[in-house]
Each structure stands twice: as C-alpha cells, then as structure tokens.
Design an enzyme around this catalytic site. Sequence first.
Site, short mmCIF file in Angstrom:
data_model
loop_
_atom_site.label_atom_id
_atom_site.label_comp_id
_atom_site.label_asym_id
_atom_site.label_seq_id
_atom_site.Cartn_x
_atom_site.Cartn_y
_atom_site.Cartn_z
N ASP A 136 0.85 -1.19 0.00
CA ASP A 136 0.00 0.00 0.00
C ASP A 136 0.88 1.24 0.00
OD1 ASP A 136 -2.36 1.45 0.02
OD2 ASP A 136 -2.52 1.46 2.20
N HIS A 143 -4.10 13.75 0.70
CA HIS A 143 -4.34 12.87 1.85
C HIS A 143 -3.19 12.96 2.86
CE1 HIS A 143 -5.53 9.40 4.22
NE2 HIS A 143 -4.35 8.84 3.99
N ARG A 152 0.09 15.71 13.23
CA ARG A 152 1.41 16.25 13.55
C ARG A 152 1.36 17.76 13.59
NH1 ARG A 152 2.60 11.75 10.37
NH2 ARG A 152 2.57 13.05 8.53
N GLU A 209 -10.78 3.57 3.12
CA GLU A 209 -9.86 4.39 2.35
C GLU A 209 -10.17 4.17 0.88
OE1 GLU A 209 -5.84 3.49 3.69
OE2 GLU A 209 -5.98 5.07 5.21
N GLU A 211 -9.27 3.91 -2.61
CA GLU A 211 -8.00 3.69 -3.31
C GLU A 211 -8.27 2.97 -4.63
OE1 GLU A 211 -4.74 2.22 -1.04
OE2 GLU A 211 -5.46 3.09 0.85
N ASP A 243 -9.28 0.13 1.28
CA ASP A 243 -8.27 -0.28 2.26
C ASP A 243 -8.78 0.08 3.67
OD1 ASP A 243 -5.76 -1.25 3.10
OD2 ASP A 243 -5.01 0.79 3.24
N TYR A 254 1.04 2.46 15.50
CA TYR A 254 1.80 2.61 14.25
C TYR A 254 3.23 3.12 14.43
CZ TYR A 254 1.52 7.71 13.47
OH TYR A 254 1.67 9.06 13.54
N THR A 359 -4.84 6.33 -0.06
CA THR A 359 -6.11 7.05 -0.10
C THR A 359 -6.06 8.18 -1.12
OG1 THR A 359 -6.33 6.58 2.23
CG2 THR A 359 -7.79 8.27 1.32
MN MN Z 1 -4.27 2.66 2.53
#
Ligand code: MN
Length: 427
Positions: A136, A143, A152, A209, A211, A243, A254, A359
């Site tokens: 991916d 995005h 962030r 998502e 895609e 996704d 993550y 995305t």
């Molecule tokens: Mn994705």
Amino acid sequence: MAQLLANDPKRSSWIPVSNQSDFPIQNLPFGVFIADDDIITTGTRIGNTVIDLSVLQQLGYFNGIDLPDDVFLQDNLNDFIALGRPTWRAVRNRLAELFDENNETLKSNTHHQNKALFLIEQVQMLMPVFVSDYTDFYSSIEHATNVGKMFRDPDNALLPNWKHIPVGYHGRSSSIVISGVDLHRPKGQRMAPGADAPTFGPSVRMDFELEMAFITGEGKALGHRIKAEEADEYIFGMVVFNDWSARDIQKWEYVPLGPFLGKSFGSSMSPWIVTMDALEPYKVAGPLQDVKVLPYLETTGENNYDIKLEVELTPEGKSGTVISRSNYKYMYWNQRQQLAHHTVNGCNINAGDMMASGTISGPTKDSYGSMLELSWSGKEPITLDTGDTRTFIEDNDRVTMRGWCDNGSIRIGFGEVSTTVLPAIQD
Ligand code: MN
C-alpha cells in the site's frame, strides 16, 4: 507489439450494452466467476453478459495465440497474467474481433453462445487473482497533507521524505476480499485521549480508504529492478480498492514500525480487472512534482489516468448518499514511479501482486477519500441525505466505491466494490 485494436471507439458489439454500462466492448476486463454448473473459470464481460474464456479456448476461438491448454480454466488469472503483455493484448484484440457486431462467427452460432455466455445474474464473481504480496502506497499529496495536519504539525504536514520517496508499506494479502464479502468490525487495543492505559474492544473509529490498486505481471529475478521507463510492461490492470482502516487501533500501534492490526483485518476490491491497455485513452498529466526526484524516479509524458471515483454510504435499511467524489488523476506519485521505487533495491514481484495507491483525496472537502478526513478526525460530523450523521462507519453501514472513465466518447468502468460492516464478533 500488436496494436490496441480493442480500443477502437467506433466498434460496437452484437451483445447489447447500455450507454451507462461500465463494460462496452472497448473495456474487456478480466475476472473469475462461478456459474450454475459449479465450475470456476475466468471470464470477460460485455454489458451484462459474462463470457467464459475457457469455453472460448476449447471451441478454438483463440487459435493462433500462443496459450497453454486450460490457461483460462483456472480459479485465478495468475497463470494468464504471467504470460506477459503481448499475450494480454492479443487475447483482448481477439475478443474485440469476435464480439464485433460485423463478425458473424460466434454471433450466428447460438450453440456456442449457450456454452460460453452467461447473464451477470447467473454468476458469482470470485477473487480474480491469488495475491501473494500486497503493498500500500501513500501517494496522494492531499491525503498525506490532511493526515499530517491532523496528527502532527499543520505547518509541516508532509514529512521530509514525502516528495522524495513514494512512501509505502507491506500490507496483508491473505485478508483481501472481493466486493460483496462483508467484514466484521475489528477488535484491538486503543489508547483513549487523555487515558494512561490502553483498553481493548471493537474499534470505535472504523474507516474506509478510497483507493485503486494495480496488479502486476511476472517480474524479474530477485536482485533485478524494473525501471520506470519499462514499468508499463509489468502492470496488468487496475481495480477499485477499499483499504479498510481502524483509526483508533492504527493510531496507538503505528509508531515506530507502521500499520499493523489497524489495517490487516481486511481490504476489499472490485471483481473485474480493467487492463492498462483499456485505460490508455484516459491518460493525463499528473500534478507538478515541485521537488526534483532522483534519476531512477524520473518519468516523462502522461502517467496519470482520469478515473472518476465516488464513495456511497448506505445505513442499514435506508438509501445511500454519495459522500465523496474524487479522481485518480490527483495522485502525486504515478505507477511507474511506484513500481520503480518498489524494485530499486532488487525486491522481486510476482504475477498477481497487488499495489494500492493510498487514499485518493482531492483538493476539496467533498473529494476526501476517508471518514478521517471527511469528518476531520471526528470533529465535524457529516450529514447524510437520510438525516443521519456520521463521523466514522457504524455497524451495518454499507460502503460502496465506484470508478469509471468517460471522455465523452466511450465510458470504461470498474463496476463497484461494496461491503457491509457487520458488528464485531462477540467472543
Ligand atoms: Mn491505505
């Protein structure tokens, strides 16, 4: 190489096709299906008619094309895809000739038609490829910027590597399913805002998502790269790809190694693989890449595709609302760059590998490709035509994604990928 005869916009078929169909004779996608006879086979589609390629081969309609016996009597297209682009093109050209309204060969042979042709309602579509590896990417600048702003620093939304590398990660291929296979809400760990310990339970931020994914041909031996300028020889076709993402699980897990259980519970794809050859008339230039890329990532010419995309959200028992309209042409990084980057370290690819775009968000709020962005991390609920509001996906909601090209002359589409999110399994 043979010409793209199958793309002739003046050709029409003796099989009826409505104006709004995604599948005129210029499309000729590839898929896998099972019919009443319980035989799994590969096929193509014109209008609402599904055509059994293994029967056509047995009846001699592919004579003169170098094909192994029974290459189409398979439960996936991997062997056919491994034969390479000249063969994909030869088969598609033969199909275009065979179903041309001026060709009487099969048109006047109802006995053969009864063996090879099915109405779409008579068949069940199955996974068209065995996906041995799924990658991916993260190639939409809109995005990546939106996510960077939310999580962030709004002033430095893109990380320093983003315009130098088509960022990606290795996803989970075993849980890729076809349109119509419903998925249960995943469970996992998440850290609530302000909490000092994680909790476990069904995801409360279930998201899609929007895609597209491309399916690769057989690559080179381990250690050898595919260069950007030869990438087209190694890309078979594309599908619409959802996704699925559990944002709460994803956010907690993550760092530092990237997506894991927030993604691996399932991804959904449309059943017909539309070839890159069929998409050729819809090529467009991509966005300007305003940071000079390293030479191995340089591409020239038109490398993006004008593919219109939409997402429809349908609460249980109610009508659907289109909540996003986007376009594949917004992608900052193109497929040639993605494949060149993926293999530049010598990583090999196989026929049937799936490479998703990331995305696909557009520049405006109504073109964002995830609930995370549409509801701006849950702060701005969206209102559906039914009056219901949503921040993320609720149990028994159905998410349907569609993709199509239309240049005012011919419409080529992908059909749809449609999935209902079932409640989490209680165990
Ligand atoms: Mn994705």
